[in-house]
Design an enzyme around this catalytic site. Structure first.
Site, PDB file in Angstrom:
ATOM      1  N   GLY A   1      44.644  46.479  42.853  1.00 53.08           N
ATOM      2  CA  GLY A   1      46.263  46.689  43.331  1.00 53.08           C
ATOM      3  C   GLY A   1      46.617  46.336  44.840  1.00 53.08           C
ATOM      4  O   GLY A   1      47.342  45.714  44.945  1.00 53.08           O
TER       5      GLY A   1
ATOM      6  N   ASN B   1      40.393  49.647  46.983  1.00 50.31           N
ATOM      7  CA  ASN B   1      38.906  49.968  47.347  1.00 50.31           C
ATOM      8  C   ASN B   1      38.387  49.430  48.641  1.00 50.31           C
ATOM      9  O   ASN B   1      39.042  48.296  48.976  1.00 50.31           O
ATOM     10  CB  ASN B   1      38.467  49.328  46.245  1.00 50.31           C
ATOM     11  CG  ASN B   1      38.239  49.817  44.869  1.00 50.31           C
ATOM     12  OD1 ASN B   1      38.547  51.019  44.694  1.00 50.31           O
ATOM     13  ND2 ASN B   1      38.415  49.204  43.828  1.00 50.31           N
TER      14      ASN B   1
ATOM     15  N   GLY C   1      40.197  46.018  46.071  1.00 52.99           N
ATOM     16  CA  GLY C   1      40.905  46.667  45.045  1.00 52.99           C
ATOM     17  C   GLY C   1      41.949  45.976  44.526  1.00 52.99           C
ATOM     18  O   GLY C   1      42.949  45.283  45.122  1.00 52.99           O
TER      19      GLY C   1
ATOM     20  N   ALA D   1      39.320  37.571  44.898  1.00 51.05           N
ATOM     21  CA  ALA D   1      41.121  37.589  45.094  1.00 51.05           C
ATOM     22  C   ALA D   1      41.511  36.488  44.578  1.00 51.05           C
ATOM     23  O   ALA D   1      42.808  36.354  44.866  1.00 51.05           O
ATOM     24  CB  ALA D   1      41.301  38.343  46.460  1.00 51.05           C
ATOM     25  N   ALA D   2      41.078  35.358  44.271  1.00 50.57           N
ATOM     26  CA  ALA D   2      41.722  34.361  43.639  1.00 50.57           C
ATOM     27  C   ALA D   2      42.796  34.552  42.556  1.00 50.57           C
ATOM     28  O   ALA D   2      43.918  34.443  42.833  1.00 50.57           O
ATOM     29  CB  ALA D   2      40.784  33.231  43.049  1.00 50.57           C
ATOM     30  N   GLY D   3      42.015  35.322  41.726  1.00 49.17           N
ATOM     31  CA  GLY D   3      43.110  35.850  40.475  1.00 49.17           C
ATOM     32  C   GLY D   3      44.489  36.791  41.094  1.00 49.17           C
ATOM     33  O   GLY D   3      45.620  36.676  40.799  1.00 49.17           O
ATOM     34  N   ASP D   4      43.928  37.537  42.016  1.00 49.79           N
ATOM     35  CA  ASP D   4      44.732  38.653  42.693  1.00 49.79           C
ATOM     36  C   ASP D   4      46.052  37.884  43.639  1.00 49.79           C
ATOM     37  O   ASP D   4      47.251  37.889  43.497  1.00 49.79           O
ATOM     38  CB  ASP D   4      44.295  39.715  43.758  1.00 49.79           C
ATOM     39  CG  ASP D   4      43.484  40.417  42.960  1.00 49.79           C
ATOM     40  OD1 ASP D   4      43.798  40.718  41.542  1.00 49.79           O
ATOM     41  OD2 ASP D   4      42.541  40.864  43.252  1.00 49.79           O
TER      42      ASP D   4
HETATM   43  P1  ADP Z   1      39.968  35.695  38.461  1.00 51.99           P
HETATM   44  O1  ADP Z   1      39.950  35.475  39.808  1.00 51.99           O
HETATM   45  O2  ADP Z   1      41.062  36.555  38.002  1.00 51.99           O
HETATM   46  O3  ADP Z   1      38.802  35.608  37.761  1.00 51.99           O
HETATM   47  P2  ADP Z   1      40.437  32.741  37.850  1.00 51.99           P
HETATM   48  O4  ADP Z   1      38.737  32.444  38.364  1.00 51.99           O
HETATM   49  O5  ADP Z   1      40.819  32.146  36.725  1.00 51.99           O
HETATM   50  O6  ADP Z   1      40.787  34.096  37.989  1.00 51.99           O
HETATM   51  O7  ADP Z   1      41.210  32.225  39.285  1.00 51.99           O
HETATM   52  C1  ADP Z   1      42.481  32.278  39.539  1.00 51.99           C
HETATM   53  C2  ADP Z   1      43.001  31.097  39.997  1.00 51.99           C
HETATM   54  O8  ADP Z   1      42.645  30.937  41.187  1.00 51.99           O
HETATM   55  C3  ADP Z   1      43.014  29.828  39.277  1.00 51.99           C
HETATM   56  O9  ADP Z   1      43.755  29.822  38.106  1.00 51.99           O
HETATM   57  C4  ADP Z   1      43.020  28.826  40.223  1.00 51.99           C
HETATM   58  O10 ADP Z   1      44.399  28.652  40.283  1.00 51.99           O
HETATM   59  C5  ADP Z   1      42.557  29.322  41.388  1.00 51.99           C
HETATM   60  N1  ADP Z   1      40.935  29.209  41.466  1.00 51.99           N
HETATM   61  C6  ADP Z   1      39.829  29.905  41.170  1.00 51.99           C
HETATM   62  N2  ADP Z   1      38.868  29.060  41.213  1.00 51.99           N
HETATM   63  C7  ADP Z   1      39.167  28.091  41.772  1.00 51.99           C
HETATM   64  C8  ADP Z   1      38.358  26.809  42.109  1.00 51.99           C
HETATM   65  N3  ADP Z   1      36.847  26.803  42.067  1.00 51.99           N
HETATM   66  N4  ADP Z   1      39.138  25.794  42.651  1.00 51.99           N
HETATM   67  C9  ADP Z   1      40.474  25.749  42.670  1.00 51.99           C
HETATM   68  N5  ADP Z   1      41.161  26.731  42.408  1.00 51.99           N
HETATM   69  C10 ADP Z   1      40.688  27.848  42.081  1.00 51.99           C
END
Ligand code: ADP
Length: 324
Positions: A50, A20, A48, A271-274
């Site tokens: 993926g 995306n 996106g 994109a933290a989760g990705d």
């Molecule tokens: P998503 O982005 O899929 O919603 P999360 O919010 O659980 O998933 O974030 C995925 C990972 O990114 C977390 O497990 C952690 O390792 C990191 N992360 C996310 N938010 C934070 C934060 N505020 N501080 C530090 N690490 C973070």
């Protein structure tokens, strides 16, 4: 003489999923119905789930100056339209070191677009997604998993569900290990979990798919019980990410643990989760896979991503990640 490691064949990771263009507007507040408001700024970036996960795998296995020499081969399979957004996505993935030869360019349908409104005072966002070319990925394209066969296949849920289910079936038949990131969460049939090697999901997804509430998932003593729900369906490794709190992991053989999130300044969690999925996947293809090490490395990489605005552009290169 070459080291033993350099003589080993590269492990191939294939990602099948969404691509995306993220059009993000930054605003002081969200406009109400019928109101026109000037945005403070707008940015178009590559996103996106993926594409983000492919970029994460590639960038985290390379340094910026050595983009053609990563420690793993990363291949993206997906679809974009024949338009500027499609070009942006292809260019961005190529520059990250991803093999884009499996991405189809559709002439009849536009590239997927996410229209994102970020309210700067609260950091809260609202997203409208138009799947576009991502929805041209039909089950009939995946009667078998496209060659070359990967060591690990990564899937999310941003393409048609029937296609994802067909890919899961074909990968199982070919004996290919699968990492499923069930995002955004929708109920999945039981067979989706059978003999699944890795399941990585956030607390909201874990709640929707396990039947436990988010409060229960966040409760230390109930977390392992929620994870058991997935093990009982056939998942070997379950990883539940809890944002700024940390990450819980458990294996069907009984090993489990909790890793605290890094203390960092949060700019944008997109994109933290990705990033987490990409970093974990690079460990998952190692012969000496250790889930605790994989989660710690993924946690350190994802902590970098939250410190920068945007999706793929915010994902760190290998040499930018701090200690685990
Ligand atoms: P998503 O982005 O899929 O919603 P999360 O919010 O659980 O998933 O974030 C995925 C990972 O990114 C977390 O497990 C952690 O390792 C990191 N992360 C996310 N938010 C934070 C934060 N505020 N501080 C530090 N690490 C973070």
């Amino acid at each position: 003489m070459a080291s033993h490691e350099s003589l080993l064949p590269l492990r191939l990771i294939t990602i099948i999923g969404s691509l995306n263009a993220d059009i993000t507007t930054y605003t002081s507040r969200i406009p109400s119905g019928g109101e026109t408001l000037h945005a403070r700024s707008v940015k178009t970036g590559a996103g996106g789930k993926g594409g983000n996960q492919a970029a994460a795998c590639a960038k985290l296995s390379r340094t910026r100056n050595d983009v053609n020499n990563g420690s793993a081969d990363i291949r993206m399979i997906g679809a974009v339209g024949n338009d500027q957004h499609g070009q942006l996505l292809l260019n961005n993935l190529r520059a990250s070191g991803v093999d884009i030869s499996g991405i189809t360019i559709q002439t009849e349908i536009e590239t997927g677009v996410a229209i994102i409104l970020v309210e700067e005072s609260t950091g809260e966002n609202r997203i409208l997604l138009n799947g576009g070319a991502n929805y041209s990925l039909s089950p009939s394209l995946f009667v078998t998993i496209p060659n070359p066969k990967p060591s690990l296949l990564i899937l999310q849920l941003e393409i048609p569900l029937q296609t994802t289910l067909q890919i899961l079936k074909a990968a199982r038949e070919a004996g290919i290990e699968i990492l499923l990131n069930p995002a955004p969460a929708i109920e999945l049939p039981a067979e989706a979990y059978a003999n699944l090697r890795h399941l990585i999901l956030n607390e909201t997804e874990a709640s929707i798919l396990s039947g436990y509430s988010v409060e229960q998932i966040k409760n230390d003593s109930l977390l392992p019980i929620a994870a058991r729900v997935f093990h009982s369906r056939g998942v070997h490794n379950v990883v539940i990410t809890l944002g700024s709190q940390g990450v819980f992991y458990s294996q069907d053989a009984g090993l489990s643990g909790f890793v605290k999130a890094k203390k960092v300044e949060v700019v944008d969690t997109t994109a933290a989760g990705d990033t987490f999925v990409g970093a974990y996947a690079l460990e998952a293809v190692k012969v000496d896979f250790d889930i605790d090490v994989a989660v710690r490395k993924a946690n350190a990489a994802a902590a970098k991503t939250v410190g920068k605005r945007g999706a793929q552009v915010a994902i760190p290169w290998a040499d930018e990640v701090g200690p685990i």
